[in-house]
Scaffold this motif. Structure first.
Motif, PDB file in Angstrom:
ATOM      1  N   SER A   5      40.391  53.217  30.122  1.00  0.00           N
ATOM      2  CA  SER A   5      38.988  52.215  30.350  1.00  0.00           C
ATOM      3  C   SER A   5      38.982  51.217  29.251  1.00  0.00           C
ATOM      4  N   ALA A  16      41.882  51.762  26.665  1.00  0.00           N
ATOM      5  CA  ALA A  16      41.556  53.384  26.283  1.00  0.00           C
ATOM      6  C   ALA A  16      42.140  54.155  27.155  1.00  0.00           C
ATOM      7  N   ILE A  17      42.806  55.198  26.480  1.00  0.00           N
ATOM      8  CA  ILE A  17      44.194  56.133  27.717  1.00  0.00           C
ATOM      9  C   ILE A  17      44.124  57.372  27.296  1.00  0.00           C
ATOM     10  N   PRO A  18      43.462  58.273  28.088  1.00  0.00           N
ATOM     11  CA  PRO A  18      43.432  59.397  27.917  1.00  0.00           C
ATOM     12  C   PRO A  18      44.566  60.067  28.296  1.00  0.00           C
ATOM     13  N   LYS A  20      46.874  64.624  27.022  1.00  0.00           N
ATOM     14  CA  LYS A  20      47.230  65.418  27.160  1.00  0.00           C
ATOM     15  C   LYS A  20      48.815  66.455  27.457  1.00  0.00           C
ATOM     16  N   SER A  33      44.958  66.933  22.737  1.00  0.00           N
ATOM     17  CA  SER A  33      44.876  65.966  23.703  1.00  0.00           C
ATOM     18  C   SER A  33      43.880  64.988  23.169  1.00  0.00           C
ATOM     19  N   CYS A  34      44.422  62.959  23.123  1.00  0.00           N
ATOM     20  CA  CYS A  34      43.850  62.820  22.267  1.00  0.00           C
ATOM     21  C   CYS A  34      43.285  61.689  23.609  1.00  0.00           C
ATOM     22  N   ARG A  35      42.794  60.341  23.099  1.00  0.00           N
ATOM     23  CA  ARG A  35      42.486  58.721  23.348  1.00  0.00           C
ATOM     24  C   ARG A  35      43.808  58.152  23.226  1.00  0.00           C
ATOM     25  N   LYS A  37      44.315  54.466  22.271  1.00  0.00           N
ATOM     26  CA  LYS A  37      43.413  52.546  21.904  1.00  0.00           C
ATOM     27  C   LYS A  37      44.712  51.635  21.797  1.00  0.00           C
ATOM     28  N   GLU A  55      39.380  60.566  19.536  1.00  0.00           N
ATOM     29  CA  GLU A  55      38.796  62.162  19.892  1.00  0.00           C
ATOM     30  C   GLU A  55      39.683  62.791  20.291  1.00  0.00           C
TER      31      GLU A  55
END
Length: 215
Positions: A5, A16-18, A20, A33-35, A37, A55
Protein backbone atom coordinates in the motif's frame (compact mmCIF):
# COMPACT_ATOMS: atom_id res chain seq x y z
CA UNK A 1 1.52 -12.42 -2.95
CA UNK A 2 2.74 -9.27 -1.18
CA UNK A 3 0.19 -6.46 -1.03
CA UNK A 4 1.94 -3.10 -0.98
CA UNK A 5 0.00 0.00 0.00
CA UNK A 6 1.61 3.23 -1.19
CA UNK A 7 1.12 5.97 1.37
CA UNK A 8 2.96 8.79 -0.37
CA UNK A 9 5.69 9.42 -2.94
CA UNK A 10 6.97 12.85 -1.91
CA UNK A 11 9.40 13.85 -0.75
CA UNK A 12 10.33 10.16 -0.64
CA UNK A 13 8.41 6.97 -1.16
CA UNK A 14 6.44 5.76 1.85
CA UNK A 15 4.55 2.46 1.76
CA UNK A 16 3.17 -0.33 4.00
CA UNK A 17 3.45 -4.11 3.66
CA UNK A 18 1.53 -6.71 5.76
CA UNK A 19 3.45 -9.70 7.12
CA UNK A 20 2.48 -12.71 9.27
CA UNK A 21 3.90 -15.89 10.70
CA UNK A 22 3.29 -19.27 9.09
CA UNK A 23 -0.19 -20.77 9.57
CA UNK A 24 -1.41 -17.46 10.98
CA UNK A 25 -5.13 -17.29 11.74
CA UNK A 26 -5.89 -14.06 13.56
CA UNK A 27 -9.56 -15.01 14.13
CA UNK A 28 -8.54 -18.04 16.21
CA UNK A 29 -5.80 -16.18 18.09
CA UNK A 30 -3.22 -18.26 16.28
CA UNK A 31 -0.03 -16.73 14.90
CA UNK A 32 1.51 -13.25 14.71
CA UNK A 33 0.84 -10.54 12.16
CA UNK A 34 1.49 -6.83 11.64
CA UNK A 35 2.11 -4.17 8.98
CA UNK A 36 5.51 -2.67 8.25
CA UNK A 37 5.80 0.94 7.11
CA UNK A 38 8.92 1.91 5.21
CA UNK A 39 10.02 5.39 4.20
CA UNK A 40 13.06 6.01 2.07
CA UNK A 41 15.58 8.64 3.06
CA UNK A 42 17.69 10.95 0.92
CA UNK A 43 20.67 8.59 1.20
CA UNK A 44 18.79 5.32 0.71
CA UNK A 45 20.08 2.62 0.01
CA UNK A 46 23.35 3.79 1.59
CA UNK A 47 21.46 4.21 4.85
CA UNK A 48 18.51 2.19 6.23
CA UNK A 49 14.95 3.30 5.47
CA UNK A 50 12.79 4.48 8.35
CA UNK A 51 10.73 1.57 9.67
CA UNK A 52 7.55 1.48 11.75
CA UNK A 53 5.51 -1.52 13.01
CA UNK A 54 1.73 -1.13 13.42
CA UNK A 55 -1.56 -3.07 13.37
CA UNK A 56 0.03 -5.74 15.55
CA UNK A 57 -1.87 -8.96 16.32
CA UNK A 58 -0.98 -11.29 19.23
CA UNK A 59 2.23 -9.39 19.94
CA UNK A 60 3.62 -9.53 23.44
CA UNK A 61 4.86 -6.47 25.28
CA UNK A 62 8.38 -6.23 23.83
CA UNK A 63 7.78 -7.87 20.44
CA UNK A 64 7.40 -4.59 18.52
CA UNK A 65 10.72 -3.24 19.79
CA UNK A 66 12.49 -6.57 19.16
CA UNK A 67 11.14 -6.77 15.60
CA UNK A 68 12.24 -3.20 14.78
CA UNK A 69 15.72 -3.92 16.14
CA UNK A 70 15.89 -7.06 14.01
CA UNK A 71 14.88 -5.19 10.85
CA UNK A 72 17.36 -2.35 11.43
CA UNK A 73 20.17 -4.83 12.08
CA UNK A 74 19.34 -6.59 8.82
CA UNK A 75 19.22 -3.23 6.99
CA UNK A 76 22.68 -2.23 8.22
CA UNK A 77 24.03 -5.54 6.94
CA UNK A 78 22.60 -4.81 3.47
CA UNK A 79 23.58 -1.18 3.00
CA UNK A 80 24.24 -0.17 -0.61
CA UNK A 81 21.68 -2.59 -2.01
CA UNK A 82 17.93 -2.42 -2.69
CA UNK A 83 16.93 -4.06 0.56
CA UNK A 84 13.16 -3.74 1.20
CA UNK A 85 12.31 -7.21 -0.09
CA UNK A 86 15.13 -8.68 2.01
CA UNK A 87 13.91 -6.79 5.09
CA UNK A 88 10.32 -7.96 4.62
CA UNK A 89 11.39 -11.60 4.18
CA UNK A 90 13.62 -11.43 7.26
CA UNK A 91 10.87 -9.81 9.34
CA UNK A 92 8.36 -12.48 8.31
CA UNK A 93 10.85 -15.21 9.24
CA UNK A 94 11.34 -13.51 12.61
CA UNK A 95 7.56 -13.65 13.23
CA UNK A 96 7.45 -17.36 12.44
CA UNK A 97 10.37 -18.11 14.75
CA UNK A 98 8.83 -16.01 17.51
CA UNK A 99 5.50 -17.77 17.12
CA UNK A 100 7.20 -21.18 17.37
CA UNK A 101 8.73 -20.04 20.67
CA UNK A 102 5.33 -18.87 21.92
CA UNK A 103 3.70 -22.18 20.96
CA UNK A 104 6.45 -24.14 22.70
CA UNK A 105 6.10 -22.03 25.83
CA UNK A 106 2.31 -22.50 25.82
CA UNK A 107 2.68 -26.26 25.40
CA UNK A 108 5.22 -26.44 28.24
CA UNK A 109 2.94 -24.37 30.46
CA UNK A 110 -0.03 -26.60 29.67
CA UNK A 111 2.02 -29.74 30.34
CA UNK A 112 3.30 -28.32 33.63
CA UNK A 113 -0.20 -27.38 34.78
CA UNK A 114 -1.50 -30.84 33.83
CA UNK A 115 1.27 -32.45 35.89
CA UNK A 116 0.50 -30.16 38.83
CA UNK A 117 -3.18 -31.14 38.70
CA UNK A 118 -2.25 -34.82 38.43
CA UNK A 119 0.17 -34.53 41.36
CA UNK A 120 -2.45 -32.73 43.46
CA UNK A 121 -5.00 -35.47 42.73
CA UNK A 122 -2.46 -38.17 43.58
CA UNK A 123 -1.64 -36.52 46.91
CA UNK A 124 -5.34 -36.11 47.68
CA UNK A 125 -5.91 -39.86 47.29
CA UNK A 126 -2.68 -40.93 48.98
CA UNK A 127 -3.06 -38.66 51.96
CA UNK A 128 -0.14 -37.53 54.04
CA UNK A 129 2.87 -39.81 53.98
CA UNK A 130 3.82 -41.10 57.45
CA UNK A 131 7.43 -40.62 58.50
CA UNK A 132 9.16 -41.45 61.78
CA UNK A 133 9.07 -37.78 62.75
CA UNK A 134 5.39 -37.30 61.91
CA UNK A 135 4.45 -40.53 63.73
CA UNK A 136 6.32 -39.50 66.89
CA UNK A 137 4.62 -36.11 66.82
CA UNK A 138 1.23 -37.79 66.46
CA UNK A 139 1.99 -40.29 69.27
CA UNK A 140 3.11 -37.54 71.62
CA UNK A 141 -0.09 -35.62 70.99
CA UNK A 142 -2.22 -38.77 71.33
CA UNK A 143 -0.59 -39.76 74.64
CA UNK A 144 -1.10 -36.27 76.04
CA UNK A 145 -4.77 -36.24 75.10
CA UNK A 146 -5.25 -39.79 76.43
CA UNK A 147 -3.63 -38.99 79.79
CA UNK A 148 -5.65 -35.80 80.11
CA UNK A 149 -8.89 -37.69 79.52
CA UNK A 150 -7.85 -40.46 81.90
CA UNK A 151 -7.06 -37.94 84.66
CA UNK A 152 -10.39 -36.19 84.12
CA UNK A 153 -12.28 -39.47 84.42
CA UNK A 154 -10.33 -40.32 87.59
CA UNK A 155 -11.12 -36.95 89.15
CA UNK A 156 -14.80 -37.28 88.27
CA UNK A 157 -14.88 -40.80 89.68
CA UNK A 158 -13.20 -39.78 92.95
CA UNK A 159 -15.46 -36.75 93.31
CA UNK A 160 -18.69 -38.76 93.62
CA UNK A 161 -19.88 -41.70 95.76
CA UNK A 162 -19.50 -45.08 94.10
CA UNK A 163 -22.58 -47.19 93.50
CA UNK A 164 -22.89 -50.73 94.85
CA UNK A 165 -22.08 -52.17 91.47
CA UNK A 166 -18.99 -49.99 91.13
CA UNK A 167 -17.85 -50.95 94.62
CA UNK A 168 -18.38 -54.59 93.78
CA UNK A 169 -16.36 -54.27 90.58
CA UNK A 170 -13.63 -52.18 92.23
CA UNK A 171 -13.28 -54.39 95.37
CA UNK A 172 -12.73 -58.01 94.34
CA UNK A 173 -12.64 -59.10 98.00
CA UNK A 174 -16.43 -58.76 98.11
CA UNK A 175 -16.72 -61.70 95.75
CA UNK A 176 -14.44 -63.81 97.94
CA UNK A 177 -16.37 -62.88 101.11
CA UNK A 178 -19.62 -64.07 99.53
CA UNK A 179 -18.04 -67.35 98.54
CA UNK A 180 -16.60 -67.88 102.03
CA UNK A 181 -19.99 -67.10 103.51
CA UNK A 182 -21.61 -69.84 101.43
CA UNK A 183 -18.84 -72.34 102.07
CA UNK A 184 -18.72 -71.84 105.86
CA UNK A 185 -22.52 -71.96 106.22
CA UNK A 186 -22.47 -69.13 108.70
CA UNK A 187 -25.81 -68.77 110.51
CA UNK A 188 -27.92 -65.70 109.99
CA UNK A 189 -29.04 -63.84 113.03
CA UNK A 190 -32.65 -62.71 112.77
CA UNK A 191 -34.20 -60.00 114.83
CA UNK A 192 -37.27 -61.80 116.30
CA UNK A 193 -38.86 -58.52 117.22
CA UNK A 194 -39.57 -57.95 113.53
CA UNK A 195 -41.99 -60.85 113.63
CA UNK A 196 -43.66 -60.20 116.98
CA UNK A 197 -46.91 -59.19 115.36
CA UNK A 198 -47.38 -62.53 113.57
CA UNK A 199 -49.33 -63.93 116.53
CA UNK A 200 -51.91 -61.22 116.12
CA UNK A 201 -52.65 -62.18 112.52
CA UNK A 202 -55.94 -63.95 111.82
CA UNK A 203 -54.85 -67.37 110.58
CA UNK A 204 -58.32 -67.94 109.11
CA UNK A 205 -57.88 -64.95 106.88
CA UNK A 206 -54.52 -66.23 105.76
CA UNK A 207 -56.03 -69.63 104.93
CA UNK A 208 -58.84 -67.96 102.97
CA UNK A 209 -56.29 -66.04 100.96
CA UNK A 210 -54.36 -69.22 100.22
CA UNK A 211 -57.61 -70.92 99.04
CA UNK A 212 -58.35 -68.03 96.70
CA UNK A 213 -54.83 -68.29 95.25
CA UNK A 214 -55.22 -72.03 94.71
CA UNK A 215 -58.50 -71.57 92.87
Amino acid sequence: MVCISVISTTPFHKFAIPIKSEECEVESNNGLSCRLKFEYTAKYPDEPPEVDVFERENFEEDDEMLLREHILKEANENLGTVMVFTLVSSAQEWLSTKWDEIKKEREETATRKAKEVEEAERKRFEGTRVTVESFMQWKEKFDAEFNTKKNQEKEEKEGRKLTGKELFIADKTLIESDLKFLENGDSIKVDESLFQDLEELDLAEINDLDDEDDS
